[in-house]
Design a protein around this motif. Structure first.
Motif, mmCIF file in Angstrom:
data_model
loop_
_atom_site.group_PDB
_atom_site.id
_atom_site.type_symbol
_atom_site.label_atom_id
_atom_site.label_comp_id
_atom_site.label_asym_id
_atom_site.label_seq_id
_atom_site.Cartn_x
_atom_site.Cartn_y
_atom_site.Cartn_z
ATOM 1 N N ALA A 33 0.780 -1.112 0.103
ATOM 2 C CA ALA A 33 0.028 0.131 -0.062
ATOM 3 C C ALA A 33 0.825 1.107 -0.083
ATOM 4 C CB ALA A 33 -0.958 -0.117 1.234
ATOM 5 N N GLU A 34 1.982 1.118 0.727
ATOM 6 C CA GLU A 34 2.834 2.357 0.631
ATOM 7 C C GLU A 34 3.480 2.754 -0.538
ATOM 8 O OE1 GLU A 34 6.768 3.663 2.679
ATOM 9 O OE2 GLU A 34 5.828 2.324 3.921
ATOM 10 N N GLY A 35 3.800 1.526 -1.119
ATOM 11 C CA GLY A 35 4.175 1.634 -2.621
ATOM 12 C C GLY A 35 3.270 2.125 -3.572
ATOM 13 N N MET A 36 2.138 1.934 -3.367
ATOM 14 C CA MET A 36 1.095 2.455 -4.266
ATOM 15 C C MET A 36 0.658 3.743 -4.009
ATOM 16 S SD MET A 36 -1.501 -0.968 -4.115
ATOM 17 C CE MET A 36 -2.780 -0.346 -5.119
ATOM 18 N N LYS A 37 0.914 4.228 -2.611
ATOM 19 C CA LYS A 37 0.598 5.684 -2.304
ATOM 20 C C LYS A 37 1.958 6.318 -3.151
ATOM 21 C CE LYS A 37 1.900 7.374 1.504
ATOM 22 N NZ LYS A 37 2.735 8.153 2.108
ATOM 23 N N ASP A 38 2.955 5.825 -2.798
ATOM 24 C CA ASP A 38 4.206 6.588 -3.344
ATOM 25 C C ASP A 38 3.852 7.024 -4.878
ATOM 26 O OD1 ASP A 38 5.216 6.780 -0.724
ATOM 27 O OD2 ASP A 38 6.842 5.482 -1.256
ATOM 28 N N GLN A 39 3.650 5.790 -5.623
ATOM 29 C CA GLN A 39 3.342 5.858 -7.071
ATOM 30 C C GLN A 39 2.156 7.186 -7.457
ATOM 31 O OE1 GLN A 39 3.423 2.056 -9.282
ATOM 32 N NE2 GLN A 39 3.483 1.390 -7.345
ATOM 33 N N ALA A 40 1.159 6.959 -6.524
ATOM 34 C CA ALA A 40 0.056 8.002 -6.930
ATOM 35 C C ALA A 40 0.621 9.337 -6.759
ATOM 36 C CB ALA A 40 -1.001 7.369 -5.932
ATOM 37 N N SER A 41 1.336 9.602 -5.728
ATOM 38 C CA SER A 41 1.712 10.880 -5.171
ATOM 39 C C SER A 41 2.540 11.330 -6.452
ATOM 40 C CB SER A 41 2.577 10.751 -3.857
ATOM 41 O OG SER A 41 2.949 11.926 -3.687
ATOM 42 N N ALA A 42 3.820 10.534 -6.795
ATOM 43 C CA ALA A 42 4.503 10.803 -7.916
ATOM 44 C C ALA A 42 3.786 11.358 -9.267
ATOM 45 C CB ALA A 42 5.490 9.891 -8.056
ATOM 46 N N LYS A 43 2.722 10.260 -9.486
ATOM 47 C CA LYS A 43 2.011 10.750 -10.870
ATOM 48 C C LYS A 43 1.256 11.862 -10.664
ATOM 49 C CE LYS A 43 1.893 6.061 -12.203
ATOM 50 N NZ LYS A 43 1.416 4.772 -12.463
ATOM 51 N N LEU A 44 0.759 12.257 -9.371
ATOM 52 C CA LEU A 44 -0.164 13.407 -9.493
ATOM 53 C C LEU A 44 0.892 14.696 -9.563
ATOM 54 C CD1 LEU A 44 -2.654 14.968 -8.436
ATOM 55 C CD2 LEU A 44 -2.207 14.522 -6.111
ATOM 56 N N LYS A 45 2.081 14.481 -8.875
ATOM 57 C CA LYS A 45 3.083 15.644 -9.048
ATOM 58 C C LYS A 45 3.387 15.864 -10.565
ATOM 59 C CE LYS A 45 5.071 15.009 -4.619
ATOM 60 N NZ LYS A 45 6.585 14.646 -3.878
ATOM 61 N N GLN A 46 3.694 14.796 -11.371
ATOM 62 C CA GLN A 46 3.976 14.664 -12.759
ATOM 63 C C GLN A 46 2.800 15.420 -13.354
ATOM 64 O OE1 GLN A 46 5.006 10.697 -13.664
ATOM 65 N NE2 GLN A 46 7.090 10.943 -12.562
ATOM 66 N N ALA A 47 1.671 15.209 -13.210
ATOM 67 C CA ALA A 47 0.424 15.565 -13.948
ATOM 68 C C ALA A 47 0.253 17.420 -13.602
ATOM 69 C CB ALA A 47 -0.751 15.085 -13.405
ATOM 70 N N GLY A 48 0.665 17.558 -12.540
ATOM 71 C CA GLY A 48 0.625 19.065 -12.390
ATOM 72 C C GLY A 48 1.613 20.037 -12.974
ATOM 73 N N GLU A 49 3.078 19.264 -13.116
ATOM 74 C CA GLU A 49 3.908 19.825 -13.636
ATOM 75 C C GLU A 49 3.666 19.842 -15.121
ATOM 76 O OE1 GLU A 49 7.786 17.504 -12.995
ATOM 77 O OE2 GLU A 49 7.750 17.881 -11.016
ATOM 78 N N LYS A 50 3.046 18.675 -16.080
ATOM 79 C CA LYS A 50 2.741 19.043 -17.040
ATOM 80 C C LYS A 50 1.578 20.185 -17.346
ATOM 81 C CE LYS A 50 3.440 14.212 -18.382
ATOM 82 N NZ LYS A 50 2.826 12.776 -18.767
ATOM 83 N N ILE A 51 0.821 20.245 -16.654
ATOM 84 C CA ILE A 51 -0.249 21.460 -16.482
ATOM 85 C C ILE A 51 0.417 22.766 -16.439
ATOM 86 C CG2 ILE A 51 -2.136 22.573 -15.211
ATOM 87 C CD1 ILE A 51 -3.121 19.706 -14.788
ATOM 88 N N SER A 52 1.389 23.153 -15.610
ATOM 89 C CA SER A 52 2.345 24.018 -15.232
ATOM 90 C C SER A 52 3.126 24.399 -16.637
ATOM 91 C CB SER A 52 3.106 23.812 -14.279
ATOM 92 O OG SER A 52 4.022 25.006 -13.951
ATOM 93 N N ASP A 53 3.585 23.400 -17.074
ATOM 94 C CA ASP A 53 4.438 23.438 -18.545
ATOM 95 C C ASP A 53 3.331 24.010 -19.578
ATOM 96 O OD1 ASP A 53 6.436 22.550 -17.242
ATOM 97 O OD2 ASP A 53 6.866 20.538 -18.099
ATOM 98 N N ALA A 54 2.431 23.252 -19.843
ATOM 99 C CA ALA A 54 1.518 23.558 -20.675
ATOM 100 C C ALA A 54 0.928 25.052 -20.579
ATOM 101 C CB ALA A 54 0.152 22.824 -20.821
ATOM 102 N N ALA A 55 0.580 25.265 -19.360
ATOM 103 C CA ALA A 55 0.141 26.902 -19.221
ATOM 104 C C ALA A 55 1.322 27.895 -19.521
ATOM 105 C CB ALA A 55 -0.097 27.135 -17.693
ATOM 106 N N ARG A 56 2.663 27.726 -19.163
ATOM 107 C CA ARG A 56 3.840 28.257 -19.515
ATOM 108 C C ARG A 56 3.721 28.488 -21.041
ATOM 109 N NH1 ARG A 56 7.384 26.109 -16.544
ATOM 110 N NH2 ARG A 56 8.346 24.844 -18.279
ATOM 111 N N ASP A 57 3.600 27.293 -21.889
ATOM 112 C CA ASP A 57 3.879 27.214 -23.164
ATOM 113 C C ASP A 57 2.652 28.216 -23.806
ATOM 114 O OD1 ASP A 57 5.695 25.687 -22.967
ATOM 115 O OD2 ASP A 57 4.651 23.687 -23.708
ATOM 116 N N VAL A 58 1.249 28.186 -23.312
ATOM 117 C CA VAL A 58 0.600 29.166 -23.810
ATOM 118 C C VAL A 58 0.786 30.489 -23.581
ATOM 119 C CG1 VAL A 58 -2.046 29.846 -23.361
ATOM 120 C CG2 VAL A 58 -1.363 27.326 -23.530
#
Length: 65
Positions: A33-58
């Motif tokens: 469960a801890e491993g699954m939580k770590d993966q979910a947290s990392a993926k959420l951060k990565q998604a936030g970065e993609k949104i931030s990158d896209a906003a900066r590109d716009v």
């Protein structure tokens, strides 16, 4: 976001995968469960970065006009 953040998030995701696999191999549900939580947290951060990158590109696109 910077490259350091992206590397850190990917490392967290890989570490989470290792924890989950170790938990599955040893029937340790807590570690799994801890491993699954770590993966979910990392993926959420990565998604936030993609949104931030896209906003900066716009923004950059409109600043050039």
């Amino acid at each position: 976001m910077g490259l350091d953040d992206k590397i850190s998030n990917k490392a967290q995701e890989v570490s989470g995968e290792a924890k989950q696999t170790a938990g599955e191999a040893t029937d340790n549900e807590e570690l799994q469960a801890e491993g699954m939580k770590d993966q979910a947290s990392a993926k959420l951060k990565q998604a936030g970065e993609k949104i931030s990158d896209a906003a900066r590109d716009v923004k950059d696109h409109f600043d050039k006009k």
